[in-house]
Design an enzyme around this catalytic site. Structure first.
Site, PDB file in Angstrom:
ATOM      1  N   GLY A  85       0.848  -0.981  -0.025  1.00 43.70           N
ATOM      2  CA  GLY A  85       0.292   0.449  -0.045  1.00 43.70           C
ATOM      3  C   GLY A  85       0.845   1.404  -0.035  1.00 43.70           C
ATOM      4  N   ASP A 193      -7.402   1.067   4.155  1.00 37.12           N
ATOM      5  CA  ASP A 193      -7.920   1.040   5.747  1.00 37.12           C
ATOM      6  C   ASP A 193      -9.124   0.738   5.583  1.00 37.12           C
ATOM      7  OD1 ASP A 193      -6.026   0.410   6.071  1.00 37.12           O
ATOM      8  OD2 ASP A 193      -5.151   2.313   7.797  1.00 37.12           O
ATOM      9  N   HIS A 219      -4.780  -6.150   6.147  1.00 38.69           N
ATOM     10  CA  HIS A 219      -5.918  -5.271   5.647  1.00 38.69           C
ATOM     11  C   HIS A 219      -7.599  -5.841   5.227  1.00 38.69           C
ATOM     12  CE1 HIS A 219      -3.995  -1.257   5.497  1.00 38.69           C
ATOM     13  NE2 HIS A 219      -3.242  -1.823   5.996  1.00 38.69           N
TER      14      HIS A 219
END
Length: 450
Positions: A85, A193, A219
């Site tokens: 991410g 998130d 996640h």
């Protein structure tokens, strides 16, 4: 999956082995309850083994499938897989700096509005590309951006807004997107998130110019390490791919040549006419590509996304119900969903109330001692971090709530691996610790005595 009987036997044996593994029983006070984690099953193992049997170690058929299915599920036309991410945030911001965007390209010295309460790699690409982060405050209830402060922070130097949907709770992205359109600003939505959250019934990550996801094991779905950049614009998709793949101009898939049908027909930069397009570079790029084994795991996990989101929402509601029944809302601010949104919760953030007599670190240390995992809201106030000591930035207004979160907030897990007995233990333990601290007693006497 293959029709080869031998291969099928190997894959199914891996599935059966994974599913036959014994699961340890939960023992209150002995079994640690992590605040985040992954949920894997035999199908995940089968996909991973199937991809490994190809021995195609870079991106391949599963990566192509995952990018296609991910874009469709997320609600955008294009997705580009990457290694994390954080890398997705780096690629997303880098894409907006590309010379191929002409006068719309973000340049060094431009200002980008963000928040100081959150994860550092939502902000670091702004700094790494020579731009100036402008920090505004958040509110305590939703721990998301104060939109009035955001709008007031805009100057003639402002070019973009780059903010995360905090812990799966969307910021007021409808209003922020309207402000960005009004002032001709780019909007980057960090959805790492918040996969599956909605605002006014629309998926978060589809309001701005570009969005990001993380597939780290904490996640909503995981491919081990991984992330994605998502967009509708074909130009942004091509530029993101270029930055990800060494900065090259060529867009052939691994193992393919001459997709453009003019491999030796280009004249770019000061290179000779016909210089091999596979070795022509249009950006100062990276190598941030994934393996097909990672992508295979992503394909399998994506099929379970709706179930995972539902379990996170159930666990959030279960914590909420128990905490209020125990009267703990007297001592802690409990999180609230942003109006007109349906969060896809990543964690349950609680903030110690002023005047409660509680100290956050005493609470969290006692929880950890009693096997209940906790986390802070990541970097707290990012400008207090040592990494930002010499960074050029601007603060608009007060960061009082950000500082309050840094000092007094923590979150508990809501991930799908948490069940009802664990929820009971988490809240009973927090209630016992809170009562002990209010009364001036040691919240973990047995451990202290030992």
């Amino acid at each position: 999956m293959s029709d080869d009987p031998q291969r099928t036997a190997i894959v199914e044996a891996a599935r059966a082995y994974f599913e036959s593994r014994p699961q340890p029983a939960f023992v209150p006070g002995e079994t640690y309850i992590p605040p985040s984690g992954k949920v894997m099953d035999g199908a995940d193992c089968a996909h991973l083994i199937d991809a490994s049997l190809d021995m195609w170690l870079t991106a391949g058929r599963y990566a192509e499938q995952f990018e296609r299915e991910l874009a469709e599920r997320f609600g955008r036309r294009h997705s580009k897989l990457t290694v994390s991410g954080s890398a997705a945030n780096l690629l997303a911001f880098a894409t907006l700096t590309s010379w191929k965007r002409g006068p719309k390209a973000i340049k060094p010295g431009d200002e980008v509005i963000t928040v100081a309460a959150g994860f550092p790699t939502t902000i670091t690409p702004i700094v790494q590309y020579g731009c100036i982060p402008v920090f505004v405050d958040v509110d305590i209830a939703t721990h998301n951006v104060d939109v009035d402060a955001l709008e007031a922070a805009i100057t003639d130097k402002t070019r973009a807004v780059m903010i995360a949907h905090s812990l799966g709770n969307p910021f007021d992205v409808v209003r922020v997107a309207e402000i960005c359109r009004k002032h001709d600003l780019l909007l980057v939505e960090d959805c790492c998130d918040a996969f599956g959250a909605t605002a006014n019934g629309q998926n978060v990550g589809t309001f701005g110019d570009i969005a990001t996801l993380s597939f780290y094991p904490a996640h909503h779905i995981t491919m081990g390490e991984g992330g994605a950049v998502l967009m509708d614009s074909p130009l942004l998709a091509k530029v993101t791919e270029s930055f990800r793949d060494w900065g090259r101009d060529c867009y052939c898939a691994p193992g393919k040549d001459n997709t453009c049908n003019k491999r030796f027909g280009w004249r770019l930069g000061d290179l000779p006419q016909g210089y091999d397009h596979k070795y022509t570079y249009s950006h100062i790029g990276y190598n941030l590509k994934v393996s097909d084994m990672q992508a295979a795991l992503g394909v399998s996990q994506l099929h379970k996304l709706d179930h995972f989101i539902a379990r996170r929402r159930e666990n959030f509601a279960g914590l909420e119900r128990r905490l209020r029944a125990a009267g703990l809302d007297r001592y802690y601010h409990l999180p609230e969903a942003t109006p007109n949104t349906d969060p896809s919760w990543f964690g349950y953030l609680m903030t110690v109330r002023d005047g409660s007599g509680l100290v956050r670190n005493q609470v969290t240390r006692a929880l950890e001692d009693r096997k209940v995992g906790t986390r802070l809201l990541f970097a707290g106030n990012i400008i207090r971090q040592p990494a930002f000591k010499d960074v050029e930035y601007r603060v608009h207004g007060s960061l009082a709530n950000t500082d309050k979160i840094m000092e007094d907030a923590f979150w508990l897990g809501v991930w799908p691996g948490i069940d009802e007995p664990r929820l009971d233990y988490m809240v009973e333990t927090l209630a016992d610790i809170t009562r002990a601290l209010i009364a001036g007693r040691d919240p973990v006497p047995s451990l202290s005595a030992a």
